[in-house]
Design a protein around this motif. Structure first.
Motif, PDB file in Angstrom:
ATOM      1  N   PRO A   1       0.813  -1.219   0.000  1.00 15.24           N
ATOM      2  CA  PRO A   1       0.000   0.000   0.000  1.00 15.24           C
ATOM      3  C   PRO A   1       0.847   1.269   0.000  1.00 15.24           C
ATOM      4  O   PRO A   1       0.515   2.243  -0.678  1.00 15.24           O
ATOM      5  CB  PRO A   1      -0.828  -0.116   1.274  1.00 15.24           C
ATOM      6  CG  PRO A   1      -0.912  -1.589   1.533  1.00 15.24           C
ATOM      7  CD  PRO A   1       0.416  -2.133   1.073  1.00 15.24           C
ATOM      8  N   THR A   2       1.956   1.277   0.718  1.00 15.10           N
ATOM      9  CA  THR A   2       2.825   2.451   0.791  1.00 15.10           C
ATOM     10  C   THR A   2       3.432   2.770  -0.572  1.00 15.10           C
ATOM     11  O   THR A   2       3.428   3.919  -1.014  1.00 15.10           O
ATOM     12  CB  THR A   2       3.942   2.226   1.833  1.00 15.10           C
ATOM     13  OG1 THR A   2       3.338   1.955   3.093  1.00 15.10           O
ATOM     14  CG2 THR A   2       4.836   3.431   1.946  1.00 15.10           C
ATOM     15  N   ALA A   3       3.951   1.761  -1.245  1.00 15.73           N
ATOM     16  CA  ALA A   3       4.566   1.980  -2.553  1.00 15.73           C
ATOM     17  C   ALA A   3       3.530   2.387  -3.598  1.00 15.73           C
ATOM     18  O   ALA A   3       3.786   3.282  -4.415  1.00 15.73           O
ATOM     19  CB  ALA A   3       5.299   0.718  -3.005  1.00 15.73           C
ATOM     20  N   LEU A   4       2.353   1.780  -3.574  1.00 11.01           N
ATOM     21  CA  LEU A   4       1.307   2.138  -4.534  1.00 11.01           C
ATOM     22  C   LEU A   4       0.827   3.566  -4.283  1.00 11.01           C
ATOM     23  O   LEU A   4       0.621   4.324  -5.228  1.00 11.01           O
ATOM     24  CB  LEU A   4       0.141   1.161  -4.448  1.00 11.01           C
ATOM     25  CG  LEU A   4      -0.992   1.390  -5.444  1.00 11.01           C
ATOM     26  CD1 LEU A   4      -0.478   1.358  -6.886  1.00 11.01           C
ATOM     27  CD2 LEU A   4      -2.099   0.367  -5.236  1.00 11.01           C
ATOM     28  N   SER A   5       0.697   3.946  -3.041  1.00 16.32           N
ATOM     29  CA  SER A   5       0.295   5.313  -2.702  1.00 16.32           C
ATOM     30  C   SER A   5       1.317   6.327  -3.207  1.00 16.32           C
ATOM     31  O   SER A   5       0.955   7.375  -3.761  1.00 16.32           O
ATOM     32  CB  SER A   5       0.127   5.446  -1.189  1.00 16.32           C
ATOM     33  OG  SER A   5      -0.232   6.747  -0.843  1.00 16.32           O
ATOM     34  N   ALA A   6       2.592   6.029  -3.064  1.00 17.59           N
ATOM     35  CA  ALA A   6       3.648   6.926  -3.554  1.00 17.59           C
ATOM     36  C   ALA A   6       3.597   7.042  -5.073  1.00 17.59           C
ATOM     37  O   ALA A   6       3.759   8.137  -5.627  1.00 17.59           O
ATOM     38  CB  ALA A   6       5.017   6.413  -3.101  1.00 17.59           C
ATOM     39  N   LEU A   7       3.341   5.937  -5.767  1.00 23.47           N
ATOM     40  CA  LEU A   7       3.230   5.960  -7.221  1.00 23.47           C
ATOM     41  C   LEU A   7       2.044   6.824  -7.663  1.00 23.47           C
ATOM     42  O   LEU A   7       2.168   7.652  -8.562  1.00 23.47           O
ATOM     43  CB  LEU A   7       3.075   4.539  -7.766  1.00 23.47           C
ATOM     44  CG  LEU A   7       2.826   4.445  -9.272  1.00 23.47           C
ATOM     45  CD1 LEU A   7       4.041   4.907 -10.057  1.00 23.47           C
ATOM     46  CD2 LEU A   7       2.442   3.028  -9.656  1.00 23.47           C
TER      47      LEU A   7
ATOM     48  N   GLY B   1       2.186  14.908 -11.580  1.00 20.66           N
ATOM     49  CA  GLY B   1       2.804  15.118 -12.886  1.00 20.66           C
ATOM     50  C   GLY B   1       4.268  14.734 -12.941  1.00 20.66           C
ATOM     51  O   GLY B   1       4.945  15.014 -13.933  1.00 20.66           O
ATOM     52  N   GLN B   2       4.768  14.091 -11.916  1.00 16.11           N
ATOM     53  CA  GLN B   2       6.183  13.739 -11.856  1.00 16.11           C
ATOM     54  C   GLN B   2       6.563  12.601 -12.805  1.00 16.11           C
ATOM     55  O   GLN B   2       7.742  12.338 -13.008  1.00 16.11           O
ATOM     56  CB  GLN B   2       6.565  13.373 -10.422  1.00 16.11           C
ATOM     57  CG  GLN B   2       6.415  14.533  -9.468  1.00 16.11           C
ATOM     58  CD  GLN B   2       6.607  14.120  -8.023  1.00 16.11           C
ATOM     59  OE1 GLN B   2       6.593  12.941  -7.694  1.00 16.11           O
ATOM     60  NE2 GLN B   2       6.773  15.099  -7.148  1.00 16.11           N
ATOM     61  N   LEU B   3       5.569  11.947 -13.402  1.00 17.65           N
ATOM     62  CA  LEU B   3       5.844  10.832 -14.315  1.00 17.65           C
ATOM     63  C   LEU B   3       5.464  11.174 -15.754  1.00 17.65           C
ATOM     64  O   LEU B   3       5.550  10.322 -16.641  1.00 17.65           O
ATOM     65  CB  LEU B   3       5.092   9.577 -13.855  1.00 17.65           C
ATOM     66  CG  LEU B   3       5.341   9.154 -12.413  1.00 17.65           C
ATOM     67  CD1 LEU B   3       4.447   7.981 -12.034  1.00 17.65           C
ATOM     68  CD2 LEU B   3       6.799   8.806 -12.190  1.00 17.65           C
ATOM     69  N   ASP B   4       5.037  12.397 -15.995  1.00 13.29           N
ATOM     70  CA  ASP B   4       4.586  12.799 -17.332  1.00 13.29           C
ATOM     71  C   ASP B   4       5.653  12.622 -18.399  1.00 13.29           C
ATOM     72  O   ASP B   4       5.346  12.302 -19.549  1.00 13.29           O
ATOM     73  CB  ASP B   4       4.113  14.257 -17.327  1.00 13.29           C
ATOM     74  CG  ASP B   4       2.813  14.443 -16.562  1.00 13.29           C
ATOM     75  OD1 ASP B   4       2.205  13.433 -16.145  1.00 13.29           O
ATOM     76  OD2 ASP B   4       2.429  15.607 -16.348  1.00 13.29           O
ATOM     77  N   HIS B   5       6.899  12.808 -18.038  1.00 12.54           N
ATOM     78  CA  HIS B   5       7.985  12.661 -19.012  1.00 12.54           C
ATOM     79  C   HIS B   5       8.082  11.240 -19.568  1.00 12.54           C
ATOM     80  O   HIS B   5       8.575  11.029 -20.665  1.00 12.54           O
ATOM     81  CB  HIS B   5       9.315  13.082 -18.396  1.00 12.54           C
ATOM     82  CG  HIS B   5       9.784  12.164 -17.303  1.00 12.54           C
ATOM     83  ND1 HIS B   5       9.246  12.172 -16.021  1.00 12.54           N
ATOM     84  CD2 HIS B   5      10.717  11.179 -17.316  1.00 12.54           C
ATOM     85  CE1 HIS B   5       9.840  11.247 -15.291  1.00 12.54           C
ATOM     86  NE2 HIS B   5      10.734  10.627 -16.049  1.00 12.54           N
ATOM     87  N   LEU B   6       7.576  10.253 -18.853  1.00 16.25           N
ATOM     88  CA  LEU B   6       7.622   8.870 -19.319  1.00 16.25           C
ATOM     89  C   LEU B   6       6.665   8.631 -20.486  1.00 16.25           C
ATOM     90  O   LEU B   6       6.922   7.778 -21.334  1.00 16.25           O
ATOM     91  CB  LEU B   6       7.296   7.911 -18.175  1.00 16.25           C
ATOM     92  CG  LEU B   6       8.262   7.956 -16.993  1.00 16.25           C
ATOM     93  CD1 LEU B   6       7.752   7.096 -15.850  1.00 16.25           C
ATOM     94  CD2 LEU B   6       9.647   7.536 -17.411  1.00 16.25           C
ATOM     95  N   ALA B   7       5.585   9.377 -20.551  1.00 16.75           N
ATOM     96  CA  ALA B   7       4.600   9.217 -21.625  1.00 16.75           C
ATOM     97  C   ALA B   7       5.118   9.801 -22.936  1.00 16.75           C
ATOM     98  O   ALA B   7       4.627   9.458 -24.002  1.00 16.75           O
ATOM     99  CB  ALA B   7       3.296   9.884 -21.243  1.00 16.75           C
TER     100      ALA B   7
END
Length: 66
Positions: free
Chosen positions: A45-51, A58-64
């Motif tokens: 749950p902790t890791a999924l919440s962080a993701l 928007g910290q993962l937008d560059h991956l798209a």
């Protein structure tokens, strides 16, 4: 063999590309996609919440854009 109780995401449509989640008693969360039901990602749950927080921020937008 343990049976998982899978729930479909409320954001998934009625067609394909659905995300399913299963939470067990030992604080493990499992995720799978309807297209590949035998491929299961396991997390906490902790890791999924962080993701999720990172994606919402928007910290993962560059991956798209790759």
């Amino acid at each position: 063999m343990r049976t998982h109780h899978w729930r479909k995401s409320s954001y998934s449509s009625q067609g394909a590309n659905c995300l399913y989640v299963s939470a067990s008693d030992n604080a493990t969360i499992r995720l799978r996609e309807s297209d590949e039901p035998n491929t299961i990602l396991t997390t906490t749950p902790t890791a999924l919440s962080a993701l999720i927080r990172s994606a919402k921020a928007g910290q993962l937008d560059h991956l798209a854009k790759a």
